[in-house]
Structures are given as C-alpha cells and as structure tokens.
Design a protein around this motif. Structure first.
Motif, PDB file in Angstrom:
ATOM      1  N   PHE A  86       2.559   2.720   0.722  1.00  0.00           N
ATOM      2  CA  PHE A  86       2.445   2.090  -0.679  1.00  0.00           C
ATOM      3  C   PHE A  86       2.409   3.173  -1.940  1.00  0.00           C
ATOM      4  CE2 PHE A  86       0.174   0.035   2.707  1.00  0.00           C
ATOM      5  CZ  PHE A  86       0.167  -1.297   2.645  1.00  0.00           C
ATOM      6  N   LYS A  87       2.748   2.597  -3.165  1.00  0.00           N
ATOM      7  CA  LYS A  87       2.708   3.245  -4.266  1.00  0.00           C
ATOM      8  C   LYS A  87       2.065   2.743  -5.203  1.00  0.00           C
ATOM      9  CE  LYS A  87       7.386   1.897  -5.509  1.00  0.00           C
ATOM     10  NZ  LYS A  87       8.791   2.492  -5.640  1.00  0.00           N
ATOM     11  N   SER A  88       1.552   3.307  -6.396  1.00  0.00           N
ATOM     12  CA  SER A  88       0.972   2.491  -7.256  1.00  0.00           C
ATOM     13  C   SER A  88       1.831   1.583  -8.086  1.00  0.00           C
ATOM     14  CB  SER A  88       0.235   3.685  -8.194  1.00  0.00           C
ATOM     15  OG  SER A  88      -0.310   3.006  -9.319  1.00  0.00           O
ATOM     16  N   GLU A 114       6.994   4.518 -11.743  1.00  0.00           N
ATOM     17  CA  GLU A 114       7.898   4.404 -12.394  1.00  0.00           C
ATOM     18  C   GLU A 114       8.928   3.326 -11.998  1.00  0.00           C
ATOM     19  OE1 GLU A 114      11.719   7.432 -12.582  1.00  0.00           O
ATOM     20  OE2 GLU A 114      10.178   8.037 -14.188  1.00  0.00           O
ATOM     21  N   ALA A 115       9.506   2.506 -12.587  1.00  0.00           N
ATOM     22  CA  ALA A 115      10.463   1.414 -12.322  1.00  0.00           C
ATOM     23  C   ALA A 115      11.488   1.505 -11.114  1.00  0.00           C
ATOM     24  CB  ALA A 115      11.060   0.684 -13.324  1.00  0.00           C
ATOM     25  N   SER A 116      12.132   2.760 -11.350  1.00  0.00           N
ATOM     26  CA  SER A 116      13.246   3.215 -10.453  1.00  0.00           C
ATOM     27  C   SER A 116      12.542   3.741  -9.167  1.00  0.00           C
ATOM     28  CB  SER A 116      13.973   4.507 -10.813  1.00  0.00           C
ATOM     29  OG  SER A 116      13.161   5.635 -10.936  1.00  0.00           O
ATOM     30  N   GLY A 117      11.385   3.895  -8.885  1.00  0.00           N
ATOM     31  CA  GLY A 117      10.575   4.246  -7.744  1.00  0.00           C
ATOM     32  C   GLY A 117      10.601   5.572  -7.130  1.00  0.00           C
ATOM     33  N   ASN A 118      11.379   6.438  -8.018  1.00  0.00           N
ATOM     34  CA  ASN A 118      11.716   7.956  -7.545  1.00  0.00           C
ATOM     35  C   ASN A 118      10.872   8.792  -8.141  1.00  0.00           C
ATOM     36  OD1 ASN A 118      13.835   7.042  -5.873  1.00  0.00           O
ATOM     37  ND2 ASN A 118      15.003   7.096  -7.267  1.00  0.00           N
ATOM     38  N   ASN A 119       9.602   8.647  -8.736  1.00  0.00           N
ATOM     39  CA  ASN A 119       8.941   9.560  -9.194  1.00  0.00           C
ATOM     40  C   ASN A 119       7.359   9.095  -9.142  1.00  0.00           C
ATOM     41  OD1 ASN A 119       8.078  11.529 -10.935  1.00  0.00           O
ATOM     42  ND2 ASN A 119       8.350  10.784 -12.842  1.00  0.00           N
ATOM     43  N   CYS A 120       6.882   9.113  -7.892  1.00  0.00           N
ATOM     44  CA  CYS A 120       5.563   8.451  -7.593  1.00  0.00           C
ATOM     45  C   CYS A 120       5.145   9.115  -6.331  1.00  0.00           C
ATOM     46  CB  CYS A 120       5.506   7.019  -7.630  1.00  0.00           C
ATOM     47  SG  CYS A 120       6.645   6.344  -6.421  1.00  0.00           S
ATOM     48  N   VAL A 121       3.803   8.941  -6.217  1.00  0.00           N
ATOM     49  CA  VAL A 121       3.025   9.401  -4.990  1.00  0.00           C
ATOM     50  C   VAL A 121       3.033   8.417  -4.022  1.00  0.00           C
ATOM     51  CG1 VAL A 121       0.991  10.260  -4.051  1.00  0.00           C
ATOM     52  CG2 VAL A 121       1.822  11.370  -6.002  1.00  0.00           C
ATOM     53  N   GLU A 122       3.251   8.149  -2.953  1.00  0.00           N
ATOM     54  CA  GLU A 122       3.009   7.175  -1.905  1.00  0.00           C
ATOM     55  C   GLU A 122       1.909   7.526  -0.944  1.00  0.00           C
ATOM     56  OE1 GLU A 122       7.436   5.344  -1.863  1.00  0.00           O
ATOM     57  OE2 GLU A 122       6.931   7.305  -0.334  1.00  0.00           O
ATOM     58  N   PRO A 131      -4.185   6.846  11.662  1.00  0.00           N
ATOM     59  CA  PRO A 131      -5.294   6.682  12.748  1.00  0.00           C
ATOM     60  C   PRO A 131      -6.312   7.641  12.348  1.00  0.00           C
ATOM     61  CG  PRO A 131      -3.223   6.461  13.846  1.00  0.00           C
ATOM     62  CD  PRO A 131      -2.822   7.010  12.442  1.00  0.00           C
ATOM     63  N   ASP A 132      -5.953   8.816  11.933  1.00  0.00           N
ATOM     64  CA  ASP A 132      -6.940   9.855  11.515  1.00  0.00           C
ATOM     65  C   ASP A 132      -7.450  10.282  10.164  1.00  0.00           C
ATOM     66  OD1 ASP A 132      -7.228  10.577  14.356  1.00  0.00           O
ATOM     67  OD2 ASP A 132      -5.259  11.617  14.093  1.00  0.00           O
ATOM     68  N   GLY A 133      -6.751   9.416   9.264  1.00  0.00           N
ATOM     69  CA  GLY A 133      -6.930   9.459   7.808  1.00  0.00           C
ATOM     70  C   GLY A 133      -6.021   8.898   6.861  1.00  0.00           C
ATOM     71  N   VAL A 134      -5.367   9.956   6.004  1.00  0.00           N
ATOM     72  CA  VAL A 134      -4.570   9.408   5.065  1.00  0.00           C
ATOM     73  C   VAL A 134      -3.357  10.177   4.982  1.00  0.00           C
ATOM     74  CG1 VAL A 134      -4.177   8.852   2.471  1.00  0.00           C
ATOM     75  CG2 VAL A 134      -6.346   8.418   3.654  1.00  0.00           C
ATOM     76  N   ALA A 135      -2.217   9.674   4.770  1.00  0.00           N
ATOM     77  CA  ALA A 135      -0.712  10.492   4.455  1.00  0.00           C
ATOM     78  C   ALA A 135      -0.433  10.220   2.954  1.00  0.00           C
ATOM     79  CB  ALA A 135       0.239  10.041   5.646  1.00  0.00           C
ATOM     80  N   LEU A 136       0.083  11.422   2.605  1.00  0.00           N
ATOM     81  CA  LEU A 136       0.620  11.334   1.207  1.00  0.00           C
ATOM     82  C   LEU A 136       2.011  12.013   1.068  1.00  0.00           C
ATOM     83  CD1 LEU A 136      -2.683  12.510   0.267  1.00  0.00           C
ATOM     84  CD2 LEU A 136      -2.218  10.751  -1.098  1.00  0.00           C
ATOM     85  N   ARG A 137       2.758  11.394   0.190  1.00  0.00           N
ATOM     86  CA  ARG A 137       4.181  11.987   0.190  1.00  0.00           C
ATOM     87  C   ARG A 137       4.686  11.583  -1.322  1.00  0.00           C
ATOM     88  NH1 ARG A 137       8.172   8.188   3.829  1.00  0.00           N
ATOM     89  NH2 ARG A 137       8.265   6.439   2.459  1.00  0.00           N
ATOM     90  N   GLU A 138       5.530  12.345  -1.770  1.00  0.00           N
ATOM     91  CA  GLU A 138       6.100  12.193  -3.108  1.00  0.00           C
ATOM     92  C   GLU A 138       7.645  11.509  -2.629  1.00  0.00           C
ATOM     93  OE1 GLU A 138       6.852  15.296  -6.092  1.00  0.00           O
ATOM     94  OE2 GLU A 138       5.642  16.314  -4.844  1.00  0.00           O
ATOM     95  N   SER A 139       7.832  10.233  -3.485  1.00  0.00           N
ATOM     96  CA  SER A 139       9.026   9.443  -3.126  1.00  0.00           C
ATOM     97  C   SER A 139      10.103  10.137  -3.277  1.00  0.00           C
ATOM     98  CB  SER A 139       9.006   8.216  -4.243  1.00  0.00           C
ATOM     99  OG  SER A 139       8.964   8.826  -5.377  1.00  0.00           O
ATOM    100  N   ASP A 140      10.440  10.992  -4.131  1.00  0.00           N
ATOM    101  CA  ASP A 140      11.739  12.024  -3.933  1.00  0.00           C
ATOM    102  C   ASP A 140      11.807  13.007  -2.735  1.00  0.00           C
ATOM    103  OD1 ASP A 140       9.965  13.708  -5.010  1.00  0.00           O
ATOM    104  OD2 ASP A 140      11.026  14.130  -6.772  1.00  0.00           O
ATOM    105  N   ALA A 141      10.706  13.390  -1.903  1.00  0.00           N
ATOM    106  CA  ALA A 141      10.650  14.254  -0.890  1.00  0.00           C
ATOM    107  C   ALA A 141       9.772  13.467   0.118  1.00  0.00           C
ATOM    108  CB  ALA A 141      10.071  15.436  -1.347  1.00  0.00           C
ATOM    109  N   PRO A 142      10.440  12.521   0.753  1.00  0.00           N
ATOM    110  CA  PRO A 142       9.639  11.653   1.665  1.00  0.00           C
ATOM    111  C   PRO A 142       9.410  12.502   3.021  1.00  0.00           C
ATOM    112  CG  PRO A 142      12.038  10.913   1.502  1.00  0.00           C
ATOM    113  CD  PRO A 142      11.801  11.624   0.468  1.00  0.00           C
ATOM    114  N   ALA A 143      10.372  13.392   3.310  1.00  0.00           N
ATOM    115  CA  ALA A 143      10.142  14.169   4.606  1.00  0.00           C
ATOM    116  C   ALA A 143       8.811  15.034   4.746  1.00  0.00           C
ATOM    117  CB  ALA A 143      11.223  14.950   4.964  1.00  0.00           C
TER     118      ALA A 143
END
Length: 67
Positions: A7-9, A13-21, A26-38
């Motif tokens: 999920f992202k906020s 940004e409308a293009s979707g490539n400048n956000c935190v997802e 099962p153990d908590g929360v995962a976070l990633r940047e949309s421009d570096a999803p790996a």
C-alpha cells in the motif's frame, strides 16, 4: 516478500515512483521505496508506530543525530 499486498499513501506522487510502500507481514511490517522495490526493510508494528508518533510530535531529528 513478493506475495505481500503493498500500500502507498494517497498523498504519493501521481506517477507512483516517488513514495514509500507498506505491507503487513506475519511478524510485523515491511517497508520499501517504490523506485527500489527489491530493497525491503522489516520492523515490528510497535516500532513503526513509535517512529510515526515521534515524527508527528517533532521528536525525530532531521540532522542525522540520535534522538
């Protein structure tokens, strides 16, 4: 981590490539940047909540120093 539902906020940004997802794990929360999803950071729900509360209260330093 590819099977997570990310999920992202709505403020992202409308293009979707400048956000935190964010995704629930099962153990908590995962976070990633949309421009570096790996690159995924995992943490507990409590730790993320503390970070968010601290940021809202202005208790997170912006100069790189420790709290």
């Amino acid at each position: 981590m590819s099977q997570l539902k990310w999920f992202k906020s709505s403020f992202s940004e409308a293009s979707g490539n400048n956000c935190v997802e964010v995704a629930a794990t099962p153990d908590g929360v995962a976070l990633r940047e949309s421009d570096a999803p790996a690159e995924v950071l995992t943490t507990s729900r409590g730790a993320l909540l503390s970070l968010i509360r601290g940021a809202k209260a202005g208790n997170v330093p912006s100069d790189g120093s420790d709290c």
